[in-house]
Scaffold this active site. Sequence first.
Site, short mmCIF file in Angstrom:
data_model
loop_
_atom_site.label_atom_id
_atom_site.label_comp_id
_atom_site.label_asym_id
_atom_site.label_seq_id
_atom_site.Cartn_x
_atom_site.Cartn_y
_atom_site.Cartn_z
N CYS A 281 -6.66 1.15 2.63
CA CYS A 281 -7.59 2.29 2.57
C CYS A 281 -7.36 3.15 1.35
O CYS A 281 -8.24 3.93 0.97
CB CYS A 281 -7.46 3.11 3.85
SG CYS A 281 -7.99 2.23 5.34
N GLU B 216 -11.97 -3.60 4.11
CA GLU B 216 -12.30 -3.16 5.47
C GLU B 216 -13.56 -2.32 5.57
O GLU B 216 -13.76 -1.61 6.56
CB GLU B 216 -11.13 -2.39 6.10
CG GLU B 216 -9.99 -3.25 6.55
CD GLU B 216 -8.98 -2.48 7.39
OE1 GLU B 216 -9.21 -1.29 7.68
OE2 GLU B 216 -7.97 -3.08 7.79
N GLU C 179 0.86 -1.18 0.00
CA GLU C 179 0.00 0.00 0.00
C GLU C 179 0.89 1.22 0.00
O GLU C 179 1.94 1.24 0.65
CB GLU C 179 -0.92 0.02 1.22
CG GLU C 179 -1.81 1.26 1.27
CD GLU C 179 -2.84 1.23 2.39
OE1 GLU C 179 -3.76 2.07 2.37
OE2 GLU C 179 -2.73 0.37 3.29
#
Length: 668
Positions: free
Chosen positions: A256, A390, A43
Site C-alpha cells: 500500500c 491490490e 514494504e
Amino acid sequence: MNKRTTLAAVLAAATMGLSAQKPMTAPKGGKAISDELIGIFFEDISSSADGGLYAELLQNGSFEYNPSEKDGWGPGTSWKTIRPGHSLGYLETRMTDGIHPNNPTYMRLHVERVKEYYDYAGWKGFGLENGGFDGISVKAGAKYDFSAFLRNIGQAKQVRVVLGVPQGWGKDPKVLAEATFDVSATSWKQYQAELTATEDCKNAILQILVLNTGDIDIDQVSLMPQDTYKGHGLRKDLAQALADLHPRFMRFPGGCVVHGGGDGFWNTYRWKTTIGPKEQRRSLKNTWGYHQSMGLGYYEYFQFCEDLGMQPLPILPCGVSCQGTNGGWGMKTQAQDVVPMSEMDEWANEALDLIEWANGDPATSKWAKMRADAGHPKPFGLKYLGLGNEEKITPEFAERFKYIYNKVTKKYPNIVIVGTAGPGSHPGNPDLENGWKLAEEVGMPIIDEHYYEPNKYFLSSRQYDKYPRDRKTKVYLGEYASKDKKLIDALAEGLYLLHVERNGDIVCMTSYAPLFARKNATNWNPDLIYFDNERPFLTCSYYVQQMFGQSAGQYYYGDCVSFEGDAAGVQQPQENVHYGQSVVLNAKTRRLYVKLVNAGADAKKANINLSRFGLKKNVTKTVLTGAPDAENNYDQQPIAPQTETLKAKKNFTLDLAPYTMVMLEYQL
C-alpha cells in the site's frame, strides 16, 4: 557417528560447492517448475526502513517530520535543545533557501551566550541532541561516519560533535567519540568526521554544540556505521538475515506504500524523488502512520538486489489511488480516485523512465547517466516490472492499467509485466475474477495474488490444484501469511508451499508478508522477522521460508514419496490432509531436495524411493520441530532447525514426528 553442525555452516559449505558443479540432465518423471518460487517482499511497514534495514542511526536528520504525518510531530521531533553551562539561545524552523526544494526544512540556531557569567568547569555551547530510534546502539572500536550540512551567518564558528552516554539530568554525557569543525562557509557545505566509539553503548546520544555566539543553519544530519552490508548503507545483521533466506527476487517498495494509502496522489510514492544525493530526496508521509526519509530509495533497493543475486521487482502506481486507508488489519474503504486519462502520460513515463534508469546506456540516456553518476555505470538488468498493488479491478483501473501496459510492452517487449488481482485473491472474489479477465485480455505474463488467512486455510486449501492448466498467465503469490506466528502456523505455510511447488508450473513466484517489524513500532502481525537495535528475532515461519529458499529447483517429482496408510498413487499434500511431501531437483547445481511436513498430532511414516537419482555418499538432514503453539519472540527463541549429516540411501522409510518439517539435501 552422526556429525551435527549449524544450519548456517551447512548452507555456507553448500554454496561454496555449487560453482564446481556442472548442470545435469533431469531424470524422467519430473515436471518443469519455476526456480524463482521463493523471494522477499519489502514494504516500509512497522519501521522496516528508517530505524530498520536502512542503517542510519539518527531520526529526523533532515528536520522534515511534519504534523500531517502524526499528531505532535514536527521539524523538531526526535531532537531536543541543549545548553550546557547555562548557555542561551533558541531554535528557529526555516524553509526559505534550503539545501534543495525536495528538502526545504532546516534549523537555524540563534546562539546568544555560550556559558554562564561565572566560571563553569563543565561543557559549554548551545545546540541539539538526537537519541536515534529508542537510543543509538554503538560498539567499542566501531567507526561511525558523521555528516551535516552547515551554513554560517556572520563570524566563523566552532561546532563540536559528541557521541556520548547520557549521565542523567544536569550532567555532561560521557564521551565515546567527538570531533570539532571550524565553520566559515556562508553557503551550504557538508562537514564530515569519522567517530570511533570507545565502548559499547545501547542508548548513546549525539550532541551538536555551537561554541560561539551568532547564527548558524543546520540540515541533513547523519550518523552511519561504516560497517554496513557490503558497504552499501544497510544494517548488516538484518541484511544478512535476508541473504540467508536465499531469495530469488525482491518486490518493493510495497504494498500500500506504492499508491499513498488513501491520502491522495500528493502522497504517492514516486521513484524519481528517491534517487540521487540523500539531501536532494523528497521524504514522504508513510501509509502506516510515520515518516519515510527515503534514505533507502530505489538506488539502494536495486543495489541490494544485486548484492544478494535477486531479481528486482519494483512496483509502480497506475494513476489509481488506494481504496484502503488508516492502516491495520481492517483497512477502511474509501472512494477510488483516479488520474484523468489526459494526464496518464506522466504515469506511463514513470515506468518507461525507470526501465531506462535501470537498464539504459549512460552515453545515450539521461536516466541511465543518473544511475552511473550515483556509482553504478553497469545496467542493473531489470527483468520484471509490477504495475499496481491490490487496487479494486474497476473499469477505471483497467483503463489506466492497459494504457501503461501497452506503452511499456510496445517500447520494451522483453520486460515481464506483473499485474494485480486486487485485494483478497480467492475464487469467487469479483476482483480476482476481473483481474484474471484483464490478464487474459492483455496477455499479462504474471498476476499478483494476495491473501492472509488463519492456519486452517493453509492446512486445508489447495487452491492451485483447481486452476486451469492452459492459462498463459502465471501466478505470483505476492503477499500471504498465516495470521499467527506459532510453529503450527509456520508448518501450515510449509504445507501450502509444498502444494505451490507441485503447482510450480502455474505459480512462478511467492513472497511472505510482511517481512520486518520493529519492536515497539509494529503496525501489523505476524511478520517474518522482528528486530530491535541489537539483533533480529527469527520466527518459525522464517526457518520454513529459509528451507524452501535453499531448495529451489527446476523439476518437481511427485512419485518419489508415499505415506503409509494412503491409497496407492495418492500424492500428498491433498485437501484437508495435514501432511505432505515434495521432491525438487536443481539440475543446475546437481542437488536434490526432499521436503516433508507433518502439521498434525500423529506421527507418519514416509516411504522414499530415490533410485532414479545418482546419489553421492552423504545426505544433509534438517529438522524443524516443537510444540504446535511454540513461537520465537523477543524473550525466547525455542524453535530453530537442527542439522546433521547421514549416509545416503536410495530406498528407505523415514519416521516423521508430529509438528515437524524435514528437509533432505543430496548431491548428485
